[in-house]
Design an enzyme around this catalytic site. Structure first.
Site, short mmCIF file in Angstrom:
data_model
loop_
_atom_site.label_atom_id
_atom_site.label_comp_id
_atom_site.label_asym_id
_atom_site.label_seq_id
_atom_site.Cartn_x
_atom_site.Cartn_y
_atom_site.Cartn_z
CB VAL A 7 35.49 32.03 47.09
CG1 VAL A 7 35.40 33.54 46.87
CG2 VAL A 7 35.12 31.66 48.53
CG ASP A 11 34.92 48.62 40.88
OD1 ASP A 11 35.92 47.97 40.51
OD2 ASP A 11 34.50 49.63 40.28
CG ASP A 16 34.24 46.55 48.41
OD1 ASP A 16 33.05 46.63 48.77
OD2 ASP A 16 34.74 47.29 47.53
CG ASN A 42 37.53 34.32 36.35
OD1 ASN A 42 37.99 33.84 35.32
ND2 ASN A 42 36.54 35.22 36.33
CB SER A 55 46.78 35.69 30.25
OG SER A 55 46.82 36.10 28.91
CE1 TYR A 60 44.82 40.49 31.37
CE2 TYR A 60 46.12 39.69 29.51
CZ TYR A 60 45.14 39.49 30.46
OH TYR A 60 44.48 38.27 30.52
CE LYS A 101 45.41 37.91 33.85
NZ LYS A 101 44.46 37.23 34.73
CB SER A 112 35.11 35.96 27.37
OG SER A 112 36.22 36.82 27.34
#
Ligand code: NAP
Length: 336
Positions: free
Chosen positions: A59, A114, A122, A141, A195, A208, A212, A243
């Protein structure tokens, strides 16, 4: 009875002590350097077949672009059937047909959802997709960063809540949904994308960075919980990769392409690379490993020197991003 060494004897005892400490220090530096070099350049990671036979399922979240797309392509080549989860249905459909053309024996199922919405419906759909399948690998990911570096006080609430819903809640809920389909086999791999932004506090990417760092702690705790069940958990420390998220198109020695990066991750599962002091984690790409060794082994991830460098770097990126946005706006005006 105390022995009187006299001044000469005391001097030589002191010298022997200093030589001993020096030898230990040099020895530990040599050992640490060798460990990084062996882990990064010589020793292979665990073979993916350890987690499930060919024909079992992987997955991948955030699978329609960037690193997630590359994980999907490379896992298909290694013989895993795929459940691809991402936001944009049309991108998932075109990736699915690309994989079915290049690897006709591979089954691909997709789910457009989403993660920022955090909808029960979902996760119920994801549970239905994984049910009854032998899941070998989960690649956590999916992730979002700030659109440009921004002071926390000016960060729009929507950006804050999207980052937390996607990076944190999305990863935790996807794992809770998929894990029950992994446990019966008593083996499996849960790989989560970390990250460098979370390895060290990163000013102007505060939310962010925090998301992480949260995943780091969660992943390590989960790894320990799941080791008796045979499921391995691995957290990837990554610096920049080309990316849409990094907005970098050209590779250099420090910024690999998605393809090169993902192939080094899949070749180094379980290896630490240059990441000192983080169990069940690693920096698989060679140049990222060397930088990670500098951060975690020399400076220390919480060092104020590093924090200062990181701040200057992101203040500078913000200035350039604002200038570019102004130039683009000017161009837009001229063209209308
Ligand atoms: N690239 C880097 O330099 C770098 C460095 C360190 C760590 N990472 C980490 O690596 C991971 C992948 O990054 P990337 O550079 O490949 O990112 P990317 O190019 O922006 O791709 C992100 C993927 O996630 C999907 N996605 C984004 N928001 C979503 C949402 N709300 N719901 C569902 N899917 C969503 C995107 O779907 P759409 O197709 O709809 O856009 C896309 O498939 C992230 O966790 C990131 O933090 C990246």
């Amino acid at each position: 009875m105390a022995v009187d060494l006299g001044p000469l004897g005391q001097q030589s005892a002191a010298s022997a002590f200093l030589i001993g400490v020096g030898a230990l220090t040099v020895g530990s530096v040599v050992f640490a350097t060798l460990r990084v070099l062996l882990s990064t350049f010589v020793l292979p990671g665990h073979s993916l077949s350890k987690y499930g036979p060919k024909g079992s399922w992987a997955v991948v979240t955030g699978a329609s672009d960037g690193l997630g797309k590359e994980y999907a392509l490379q896992l298909a080549k290694k013989g895993f059937n795929l459940i691809l989860v991402s936001r944009t249905a049309s991108k998932l459909a075109s990736l699915s047909s690309q994989i079915k053309t290049s690897s006709p024996n591979i089954s691909v199922e997709t789910l457009a959802m989403d993660f920022s919405q955090n909808l029960d419906v979902d996760y119920t759909a994801l549970a239905a997709l994984v049910q009854g399948k032998q899941i070998a690998i989960l690649i956590n990911n999916v992730g979002q960063s700030h659109s440009i570096p921004v002071p926390f006080i000016e960060t729009p609430l929507a950006e804050v809540s999207n980052i937390i819903n996607i990076n944190c809640l999305g990863t935790l809920r996807a794992t809770q949904t998929v894990l029950p389909s992994m446990l019966p086999q008593k083996r499996g791999l849960i790989l989560t994308m970390g990250s460098f932004g979370g390895l060290a506090p990163t000013p102007l990417l505060a939310t962010y960075s925090g998301s992480k760092a949260f995943l780091q702690q969660w992943s390590n705790a989960l790894a320990s919980e799941l080791s008796p069940a045979g499921v391995e958990v691995y957290f990837v420390h990554s610096y920049l990769v080309t990316s849409a998220m990094s907005k970098i198109r050209r590779t250099n020695w420090l910024v690999p392409s998605e393809r090169t990066f993902v192939s080094s991750v899949l070749a180094k599962i379980g290896r630490r690379g240059g990441s000192f002091g983080y169990p069940y984690s690693g920096s698989p790409y060679w140049s990222h490993a060397l930088v990670a060794a500098l951060i975690t082994g020399v400076l220390g991830p919480m060092s104020s020197i590093l924090l200062g460098i990181n701040k200057r770097m992101h203040v500078d990126i913000r200035k350039r991003a604002i200038k570019k946005a102004e130039r683009d706006a000017q161009k837009g005006k001229k063209n209308t």
